[in-house]
Design a protein around this motif. Structure first.
Motif, PDB file in Angstrom:
ATOM      1  N   UNK A 268      12.708   5.454  -4.379  1.00 43.09           N
ATOM      2  CA  UNK A 268      11.367   5.159  -4.896  1.00 43.09           C
ATOM      3  C   UNK A 268      11.009   3.682  -4.765  1.00 43.09           C
ATOM      4  N   UNK A 269      12.000   2.808  -4.729  1.00 37.61           N
ATOM      5  CA  UNK A 269      11.706   1.390  -4.487  1.00 37.61           C
ATOM      6  C   UNK A 269      11.097   1.227  -3.105  1.00 37.61           C
ATOM      7  N   UNK A 270      11.609   1.962  -2.124  1.00 37.24           N
ATOM      8  CA  UNK A 270      11.070   1.890  -0.766  1.00 37.24           C
ATOM      9  C   UNK A 270       9.773   2.687  -0.640  1.00 37.24           C
ATOM     10  N   UNK A 271       9.612   3.706  -1.459  1.00 35.29           N
ATOM     11  CA  UNK A 271       8.333   4.419  -1.492  1.00 35.29           C
ATOM     12  C   UNK A 271       7.218   3.459  -1.876  1.00 35.29           C
ATOM     13  N   UNK A 272       7.482   2.603  -2.852  1.00 38.46           N
ATOM     14  CA  UNK A 272       6.520   1.564  -3.245  1.00 38.46           C
ATOM     15  C   UNK A 272       6.154   0.696  -2.037  1.00 38.46           C
ATOM     16  N   UNK A 273       7.168   0.272  -1.276  1.00 32.46           N
ATOM     17  CA  UNK A 273       6.903  -0.574  -0.119  1.00 32.46           C
ATOM     18  C   UNK A 273       6.054   0.107   0.931  1.00 32.46           C
ATOM     19  N   UNK A 274       6.279   1.421   1.126  1.00 32.40           N
ATOM     20  CA  UNK A 274       5.498   2.166   2.102  1.00 32.40           C
ATOM     21  C   UNK A 274       4.045   2.322   1.646  1.00 32.40           C
ATOM     22  N   UNK A 275       3.854   2.642   0.373  1.00 34.21           N
ATOM     23  CA  UNK A 275       2.491   2.875  -0.128  1.00 34.21           C
ATOM     24  C   UNK A 275       1.706   1.567  -0.211  1.00 34.21           C
ATOM     25  N   UNK A 276       2.375   0.466  -0.590  1.00 37.55           N
ATOM     26  CA  UNK A 276       1.688  -0.826  -0.690  1.00 37.55           C
ATOM     27  C   UNK A 276       1.678  -1.580   0.634  1.00 37.55           C
ATOM     28  N   UNK A 277       2.365  -1.034   1.635  1.00 37.57           N
ATOM     29  CA  UNK A 277       2.505  -1.689   2.930  1.00 37.57           C
ATOM     30  C   UNK A 277       3.140  -3.072   2.778  1.00 37.57           C
ATOM     31  N   UNK A 278       4.118  -3.170   1.892  1.00 37.39           N
ATOM     32  CA  UNK A 278       4.842  -4.415   1.680  1.00 37.39           C
ATOM     33  C   UNK A 278       6.335  -4.101   1.614  1.00 37.39           C
TER      34      UNK A 278
END
Length: 567
Positions: A268-278
């Protein structure tokens, strides 16, 4: 020694390899992008939405989303409580087990609904196949799905998107993440020797006297075991949980269980990065938590390998601390499992946490206090970014820069919610009931271990409940029919509810407020959050906040115990 550390190292490599791939998949699910499971699952999901009246395109605000969480959880809790109280009348009860006491049923209902699975009973001698499989098993999916849904709503809010629809997010969490992996995992566990049967217990003659017999409990364990770990549930089918050879027969199943319990919170930490494009910020925050995680494993592992100095003196040499552990796992896999289960809020155990050296006790309590290593199902990720918001505000005050997060200003409401969430709620539901129990040790606590370790036992029970972890230092007399069982069932139920639902509501309101803010153009005065420097500041904020709140308890518990053993 080298073999043990090598096993730990290989497991850590697998975690780092799996997390970004799985995180990308979860992001695709919630962004509506194409996945391999679309042809099979989209028609099923469309049918579910149509029959239930769910409109995924109808997003909710923070209070409405929180209402969906609370209403659905309440209704499911009522059904589970009734199932427990009527257990003696329901089918799939081959040993004729009666209903548990009302307070044990209440505590169990609240515990499993809050994704905690704190157990004040012995599974094989208290609950029937029907209750375990259809009651608790149902909660395994819905409570874990609730946490994932809240995390996704929180991430959406931070990026300025509407929070979404809770019922839609919950459905996707089950159909796209929990259920497919659980089906495959159950098959893998069965192939590895975990039973899956509705047969009655096996009666065998004892080794000491062939004229005497012993009942060996079995049951539908394999499918129960995988969702127990994947959903960070942790409740065992048997009393001794993953130390039982039917739940966790060998090192292969032990590895699968560790990877299952840590896979979603890391992803989920990487899910955040994918959704925020960061993606850079995701890797930095993953690295932050991973470093603390590895450090805690080393601290715990060193303590277990060096062993108990009092025992070593009697033996005339150093020996690993294997008291309370399964020989098939040894000190290394026991330490890795224990740090992972207390860090991910899973709560499953393959050894007795109460038997670890004071190093381990310090680490396990610290995990429950921090709640971000890797944290509860979904909520751990949300806590991590809440800490980041607080770090933005603190850093902005120190350097005179505008406190902004993802292009949105951090103002009074965000600071109040994050401070309330991090500094007040968690300590209240740990320290206050803990102080009451310690004030009346004979009437309430049922402490089997006096002194420093006894304090750790009591505080751990409430920390485990408030953090929705469910594991315990099993020296407390916390189950019926003991007189102290009523106190522990009711008092921890308060911590379970407060530690679960108050933070969820606060996180959703925080996300809702962020989603309504206008983005601010980045200037020279904007504090970037995707840098090593800011990530280090976030780590400092996390550790300082936890130390200011809980260090006295750690000093009077495991730290004092360590000095006691040294002299």
């Amino acid at each position: 020694m080298l073999q043990g550390w090598l096993q730990i190292g290989l497991t850590l490599i697998l975690i780092v390899a799996i997390a970004p791939i799985f995180g990308s998949y979860i992001a695709k699910v919630y962004l509506g992008q194409k996945t391999l499971l679309d042809p099979v699952l989209r028609p099923i999901e469309a049918l579910i939405f149509r029959l239930s009246g769910i409109n995924p395109e109808n997003p909710k605000n923070g209070w409405q989303y929180a209402g969906g969480v609370l209403y659905s959880n309440l209704i499911m809790s009522v059904f589970l409580f009734l199932m427990l109280m009527l257990q003696g009348l329901l089918p799939l009860n081959p040993t004729g087990l009666p209903a548990p006491t009302w307070d044990t049923a209440l505590h169990t209902t609240i515990s499993f609904m809050t994704n905690t699975n704190q157990q004040h009973y012995s599974g094989e001698t208290t609950l029937s196949y029907f209750t375990q499989t259809l009651g608790l098993g149902f909660m395994f999916f819905t409570s874990a799905g609730t946490g994932i849904a809240v995390a996704i709503a929180f991430i959406r809010g931070l990026t300025g998107r509407p929070l979404g629809n809770f019922y839609s997010d919950l459905t996707l969490a089950i159909t796209r993440i929990l259920l497919p992996i659980s089906i495959v995992g159950a098959i893998v566990f069965m192939a590895a020797g975990v039973p899956e049967t509705l047969s009655v217990p096996i009666i065998v003659p004892t080794l000491e006297n062939p004229n005497l017999s012993q009942a060996i409990a079995i049951g539908p364990v394999a499918h129960f075991e995988i969702i127990k770990q994947l959903g960070e549930n942790g409740g065992g089918f048997f009393a001794i949980n993953s130390a039982h050879p039917f739940e966790n027969p060998n090192n292969f199943t032990n590895l699968i269980q560790i990877l299952a319990m840590i896979s979603i919170p890391t992803a989920l930490i990487f899910t955040y990065g994918e959704i925020t494009n960061n993606r850079k910020q995701s890797w930095l925050l993953f690295g932050l938590v991973f470093i603390i995680y590895v450090a805690f494993i080393i601290v715990t592992g060193v303590g277990e390998y060096q062993g108990n100095p009092l025992v070593n003196t009697l033996l005339g040499g150093q020996s690993p601390n294997l008291e309370g552990k399964e020989v098939r796992f040894g000190w290394a896999q026991s330490a890795l499992f224990a740090v992972t289960t207390s860090g991910t809020m899973t709560g499953a155990v393959n050894s007795m946490l109460d038997s670890f050296m004071s190093n381990g006790g310090f680490v396990f309590l610290s995990n429950l206090f921090l709640q971000i290593l890797w944290g509860g199902q979904g909520t751990g990720t949300a806590y991590l970014y809440a800490y980041s918001i607080l770090a933005v505000f603190v850093t902005g005050l120190m350097v005179g820069r505008t406190p902004e997060f993802l292009g949105r200003k951090i103002e009074k409401q965000e600071v109040v919610l994050t401070s309330f969430l991090i500094l007040l709620v968690h300590p209240i539901f740990i320290l206050i009931p803990g102080a009451i129990a310690l004030a009346f040790p004979d009437q309430l606590a049922g402490i089997s271990n006096p002194g420093f370790h006894g304090l750790s036992q009591v505080i751990y029970e409430y920390a485990s409940a408030a953090a929705n972890n469910g594991s315990g230092f099993e020296g407390l007399v916390d189950s019926q029919p003991a007189a102290t069982g009523l106190w522990w069932n009711l008092s921890t139920s308060v911590s379970l509810l407060g530690g679960r639902y108050i933070p969820i509501v606060a996180l959703l309101l925080l996300a809702d407020g962020m989603s309504r803010k206008q983005t601010v153009a980045m200037t020279a005065g904007t504090l970037r959050t995707d840098t090593i420097l800011f990530t280090s500041v976030t780590a400092g904020v996390i550790l300082i906040m936890a130390a200011l709140t809980f260090f006295p308890v750690l000093a009077l518990g495991p730290i004092a115990e360590a000095f006691q053993l040294s002299y």
